[in-house]
Design a protein around this motif. Structure first.
Motif, PDB file in Angstrom:
ATOM      1  N   TYR A 113      51.727  27.843 -16.449  1.00  0.00           N
ATOM      2  CA  TYR A 113      51.234  26.491 -16.665  1.00  0.00           C
ATOM      3  C   TYR A 113      50.752  26.435 -18.112  1.00  0.00           C
ATOM      4  O   TYR A 113      50.715  27.456 -18.813  1.00  0.00           O
ATOM      5  CB  TYR A 113      50.109  26.133 -15.681  1.00  0.00           C
ATOM      6  N   PHE A 114      50.382  25.257 -18.586  1.00  0.00           N
ATOM      7  CA  PHE A 114      49.926  25.115 -19.965  1.00  0.00           C
ATOM      8  C   PHE A 114      48.431  24.809 -19.988  1.00  0.00           C
ATOM      9  O   PHE A 114      47.966  23.872 -19.345  1.00  0.00           O
ATOM     10  CB  PHE A 114      50.711  24.013 -20.685  1.00  0.00           C
ATOM     11  N   GLY A 115      47.712  25.633 -20.705  1.00  0.00           N
ATOM     12  CA  GLY A 115      46.262  25.470 -20.788  1.00  0.00           C
ATOM     13  C   GLY A 115      45.668  26.576 -21.632  1.00  0.00           C
ATOM     14  O   GLY A 115      46.294  27.082 -22.566  1.00  0.00           O
ATOM     15  N   ILE A 116      44.434  27.001 -21.275  1.00  0.00           N
ATOM     16  CA  ILE A 116      43.768  28.031 -22.078  1.00  0.00           C
ATOM     17  C   ILE A 116      43.815  29.400 -21.403  1.00  0.00           C
ATOM     18  O   ILE A 116      43.589  30.413 -22.054  1.00  0.00           O
ATOM     19  CB  ILE A 116      42.304  27.644 -22.387  1.00  0.00           C
ATOM     20  N   GLY A 117      44.078  29.442 -20.086  1.00  0.00           N
ATOM     21  CA  GLY A 117      44.197  30.725 -19.403  1.00  0.00           C
ATOM     22  C   GLY A 117      42.874  31.332 -18.999  1.00  0.00           C
ATOM     23  O   GLY A 117      42.550  32.450 -19.408  1.00  0.00           O
ATOM     24  N   ALA A 118      42.111  30.598 -18.205  1.00  0.00           N
ATOM     25  CA  ALA A 118      40.825  31.105 -17.729  1.00  0.00           C
ATOM     26  C   ALA A 118      40.573  30.621 -16.316  1.00  0.00           C
ATOM     27  O   ALA A 118      41.001  29.529 -15.930  1.00  0.00           O
ATOM     28  CB  ALA A 118      39.685  30.640 -18.635  1.00  0.00           C
ATOM     29  N   THR A 119      39.877  31.428 -15.537  1.00  0.00           N
ATOM     30  CA  THR A 119      39.403  31.035 -14.216  1.00  0.00           C
ATOM     31  C   THR A 119      37.982  30.528 -14.358  1.00  0.00           C
ATOM     32  O   THR A 119      37.155  31.166 -15.028  1.00  0.00           O
ATOM     33  CB  THR A 119      39.428  32.220 -13.246  1.00  0.00           C
ATOM     34  N   ILE A 120      37.687  29.388 -13.765  1.00  0.00           N
ATOM     35  CA  ILE A 120      36.355  28.804 -13.876  1.00  0.00           C
ATOM     36  C   ILE A 120      35.728  28.673 -12.501  1.00  0.00           C
ATOM     37  O   ILE A 120      36.413  28.743 -11.474  1.00  0.00           O
ATOM     38  CB  ILE A 120      36.391  27.428 -14.576  1.00  0.00           C
ATOM     39  N   GLY A 121      34.407  28.470 -12.481  1.00  0.00           N
ATOM     40  CA  GLY A 121      33.698  28.310 -11.219  1.00  0.00           C
ATOM     41  C   GLY A 121      32.435  27.495 -11.392  1.00  0.00           C
ATOM     42  O   GLY A 121      31.788  27.552 -12.446  1.00  0.00           O
ATOM     43  N   ASP A 122      32.100  26.729 -10.365  1.00  0.00           N
ATOM     44  CA  ASP A 122      30.887  25.891 -10.394  1.00  0.00           C
ATOM     45  C   ASP A 122      29.667  26.671  -9.928  1.00  0.00           C
ATOM     46  O   ASP A 122      29.780  27.631  -9.153  1.00  0.00           O
ATOM     47  CB  ASP A 122      31.069  24.673  -9.487  1.00  0.00           C
ATOM     48  N   LEU A 123      28.516  26.211 -10.362  1.00  0.00           N
ATOM     49  CA  LEU A 123      27.243  26.747  -9.889  1.00  0.00           C
ATOM     50  C   LEU A 123      26.307  25.577  -9.621  1.00  0.00           C
ATOM     51  O   LEU A 123      26.134  24.692 -10.462  1.00  0.00           O
ATOM     52  CB  LEU A 123      26.627  27.676 -10.941  1.00  0.00           C
ATOM     53  N   THR A 124      25.720  25.550  -8.404  1.00  0.00           N
ATOM     54  CA  THR A 124      24.768  24.496  -8.051  1.00  0.00           C
ATOM     55  C   THR A 124      23.405  25.101  -7.751  1.00  0.00           C
ATOM     56  O   THR A 124      23.287  26.292  -7.465  1.00  0.00           O
ATOM     57  CB  THR A 124      25.255  23.695  -6.828  1.00  0.00           C
ATOM     58  N   ASP A 125      22.380  24.252  -7.810  1.00  0.00           N
ATOM     59  CA  ASP A 125      21.024  24.717  -7.515  1.00  0.00           C
ATOM     60  C   ASP A 125      20.768  24.664  -6.012  1.00  0.00           C
ATOM     61  O   ASP A 125      21.659  24.272  -5.242  1.00  0.00           O
ATOM     62  CB  ASP A 125      19.997  23.895  -8.299  1.00  0.00           C
ATOM     63  N   PRO A 126      19.586  25.079  -5.554  1.00  0.00           N
ATOM     64  CA  PRO A 126      19.309  25.093  -4.104  1.00  0.00           C
ATOM     65  C   PRO A 126      19.454  23.743  -3.422  1.00  0.00           C
ATOM     66  O   PRO A 126      19.690  23.671  -2.205  1.00  0.00           O
ATOM     67  CB  PRO A 126      17.857  25.589  -4.032  1.00  0.00           C
ATOM     68  N   ASN A 127      19.357  22.648  -4.189  1.00  0.00           N
ATOM     69  CA  ASN A 127      19.488  21.310  -3.623  1.00  0.00           C
ATOM     70  C   ASN A 127      20.907  20.767  -3.703  1.00  0.00           C
ATOM     71  O   ASN A 127      21.154  19.615  -3.355  1.00  0.00           O
ATOM     72  CB  ASN A 127      18.525  20.362  -4.336  1.00  0.00           C
ATOM     73  N   GLY A 128      21.825  21.584  -4.187  1.00  0.00           N
ATOM     74  CA  GLY A 128      23.207  21.151  -4.292  1.00  0.00           C
ATOM     75  C   GLY A 128      23.538  20.422  -5.575  1.00  0.00           C
ATOM     76  O   GLY A 128      24.670  19.953  -5.750  1.00  0.00           O
ATOM     77  N   LYS A 129      22.585  20.325  -6.497  1.00  0.00           N
ATOM     78  CA  LYS A 129      22.836  19.649  -7.770  1.00  0.00           C
ATOM     79  C   LYS A 129      23.614  20.571  -8.699  1.00  0.00           C
ATOM     80  O   LYS A 129      23.308  21.756  -8.813  1.00  0.00           O
ATOM     81  CB  LYS A 129      21.510  19.240  -8.414  1.00  0.00           C
ATOM     82  N   MET A 130      24.613  20.008  -9.378  1.00  0.00           N
ATOM     83  CA  MET A 130      25.460  20.798 -10.257  1.00  0.00           C
ATOM     84  C   MET A 130      24.676  21.342 -11.449  1.00  0.00           C
ATOM     85  O   MET A 130      24.032  20.594 -12.193  1.00  0.00           O
ATOM     86  CB  MET A 130      26.626  19.943 -10.756  1.00  0.00           C
ATOM     87  N   ILE A 131      24.714  22.655 -11.618  1.00  0.00           N
ATOM     88  CA  ILE A 131      24.116  23.289 -12.794  1.00  0.00           C
ATOM     89  C   ILE A 131      25.129  23.337 -13.927  1.00  0.00           C
ATOM     90  O   ILE A 131      24.810  23.095 -15.092  1.00  0.00           O
ATOM     91  CB  ILE A 131      23.632  24.716 -12.458  1.00  0.00           C
TER      92      ILE A 131
END
Length: 577
Positions: A113-131
């Motif tokens: 595919y075309f892009g930068i070539g990295a795996t990313i992942g989300d992190l949220t706080d205890p209340n589910g808010k996106m960090i």
């Protein structure tokens, strides 16, 4: 103008269908009844391509002039759904791809595919808010790796657009883009908290169809063919075999779980590695000239090592061609769950405006004559893909209902409903409620691993990963062990920052230890190497390894049978002379 364009697409689509031998415009099998179904065939009105095109054009004109939303109509969706409806009335695997989908289809087949070539992942706080969204790993030689992006880098913005609060999919789509375009990324280093701006030129990023190949035990190689059969699969397999044999491999496990298939020629080439010249790999049967033909192995010196092949409910198409050929010739022990059951062959037909029609033109049979296609006669795609069209309902419930056949060694196998394994091994499962609990634990594990990898956990500085990723690494038991003191440190972290109780953490200790170690391995050796951590606890895989002695006997018996058959042919030939 829109009506004319989309009518042209439908017209071209119909011409492709009508160009199939026996379906000329005046002889199409499509018919429409103008009165009661009981009328005589002589009074039936035969529908031609011109008739259909005219009616579609008229219908689009009425829609364009009278539909309540007016110019808000998405003609691409209207036409695509129309064509898909026609195709799915034939079978579940004939499909229409618009220009964007077709380009993605071609990209997937190129294993890139075309892009930068990295795996990313989300992190949220205890209340589910996106960090935030973080870099989890880069790929060897990819633009992100060359630019120095590292595990734990927080993505702040891409090309001036803030990524804070955005979903994983939104961030991923911002990082991807046409080859040669600029991605100006602002990141925040987890080690220092400082922000940096990094310019990365997007490029082709290789997505190997073989996710992992390593020595899982002394003398035992493991090849995870879970990424489909794409243009590079057989070459990837050849390299994996060469490298593993150099490390002392004398036995092999091939993992086809969740491999949905792809290019048949690549499955043929992999099967050819293990089958002798003249052995049938599969037969293709269709009505177009040149489609119906058998495909034989042409390898004068095939590999003879014991072989186990793992399959599951999502192993389909080209995966089943490979598994079926090896099973019918008693060359491999097939282990796991009954495969999906896709025995239809599609061929691409290019259309105008960059679109493509993927039309079923043939079916295939395994060497013993088995047709493994599952039933789709009720026309319900949901039932077809979930397995609810089986006799008892439910995923994977369809039974093989076709005629019996024999392998080379005389073992009984059946047609219909996929490839049934020689040894059935169910996967580990957990209740849905527990799965939800474990999913939530991923956040404190990832947050803790970030601090751990950068030496920010007091007393655990030995786990600091202060070097670039070391790719293609065979994991050892002593790499990043989860000690008692480390688990205690995580328990304290989760209790303090994520409001868990000590008892809750202790209850899920096995999951936490495995996932935390996988995070550390990802930071040190990359994402694919982290799969080795989970393989250590994979029940199906571990039992498959234990079955290698049975696979050895099967391979030896197969060799004896071939030798005896060759000797008999030689004797008969001599007697005839």
């Amino acid at each position: 103008m829109l009506t004319k364009r989309y009518t042209h697409i439908l017209s071209f689509f119909l011409l492709v269908l009508l160009s199939v031998p026996g379906l000329s415009q005046g002889q199409t099998t499509a018919r429409r009844q103008t009165t009661a179904p009981s009328q005589s065939p002589a009074n039936e009105k035969r529908v031609t391509g011109d008739t259909i095109t005219a009616e579609v054009s008229e219908a689009l004109g009425i829609i364009e002039s009278n539909y309540f939303s007016g110019k808000k109509i998405d003609y691409n969706i209207v036409i695509k759904s129309s064509i898909d409806g026609m195709l799915h009335a034939l079978d579940p695997h004939s499909n229409y791809f618009d220009a964007k989908e077709f380009e993605q289809f071609r990209t997937d087949q190129r294993s890139q595919y075309f892009g930068i070539g990295a795996t990313i992942g989300d992190l949220t706080d205890p209340n589910g808010k996106m960090i935030g969204t973080y870099i989890r790993a880069t790929f060897e030689g990819a633009p992100a790796h060359k630019a120095g992006l590292m595990y734990g880098d927080k993505i702040i913005s891409v090309n001036g657009e803030s990524m804070l609060g955005k979903s994983y999919v939104e961030v991923r789509n911002s990082l991807r883009g046409p080859r040669g375009t600029l991605a100006k990324i602002v990141i925040e280093r987890h080690a220092t908290g400082k922000r940096e701006t990094i310019d990365i030129i997007r490029d082709a990023v290789w997505q190997p169809s073989i996710q992992e190949a390593y020595m899982i035990r002394p003398g035992i190689g493991y090849i995870a063919m879970t990424g489909g059969f794409n243009q590079t699969t057989s070459e990837e397999f050849r390299r994996a075999m060469r490298d593993l044999k150099a490390k002392g491999m004398t036995q092999l496990v091939i993992d086809l779980k969740d491999n949905g298939g792809g290019l048949v020629r690549e499955a043929y080439r992999v099967a050819n590695t293990f089958l002798s010249r003249g052995q049938l790999i599969f037969t293709q049967k269709g009505r177009i000239e040149g489609v119906t033909e058998p495909y034989y192995a042409d390898n004068p010196n095939p590999e003879t090592m014991p072989l186990v092949v793992l399959i599951n409910r999502n192993s389909a198409s080209a995966s089943e061609i490979l598994a079926g050929a090896l099973q019918d010739h008693d060359r491999a022990l097939i282990v796991g769950e009954t495969s999906f059951g896709k025995g239809l062959v599609q061929n691409p037909f290019l259309l105008d405006y960059g679109s493509m029609l993927l039309l079923t033109i043939a079916k295939y049979e395994t060497p013993s004559g088995r047709a493994i296609q599952r039933d789709y006669s009720d026309g319900n795609l949901y039932n077809y893909y979930t397995g609810n069209n089986g006799p008892n309902g439910g995923q994977g419930s369809e039974q093989q209902k076709g005629p019996a056949a024999l392998t080379d060694g005389g073992r009984v196998v059946y047609s219909g409903g996929g490839i049934k394994p020689d040894v059935e091994i169910k996967p580990d499962t957990i209740p849905i409620e527990q799965a939800r609990i474990l999913q939530k634990l991923n956040n404190p594990i990832f947050a803790f691993a970030l601090d751990l990898a950068y030496g920010k956990v007091p007393g655990q500085e030995a786990y600091k990963v202060d070097r670039p990723i070391r790719f293609a690494y065979d994991l050892k038991p002593e790499d990043y062990p989860i000690t008692e003191s480390l688990f205690a440190a995580f328990r304290d972290f989760a209790v303090k920052n994520y409001k868990y109780t000590p008892a809750q953490i202790d209850k899920e200790r096995k999951f936490i230890e495995r996932t935390l170690r996988a995070e550390l391995v990802t930071a040190a050796y990359g994402m694919t190497t982290s799969f080795q951590v989970f393989n250590e606890q994979n029940t199906q895989l571990q039992k498959a390894i234990d079955l290698l002695p049975q696979a050895r006997k099967l391979a030896q018996d197969s060799q004896k049978n071939r030798a005896a058959a060759a000797s008999a042919v030689k004797t008969n030939t001599s007697n005839e002379r």
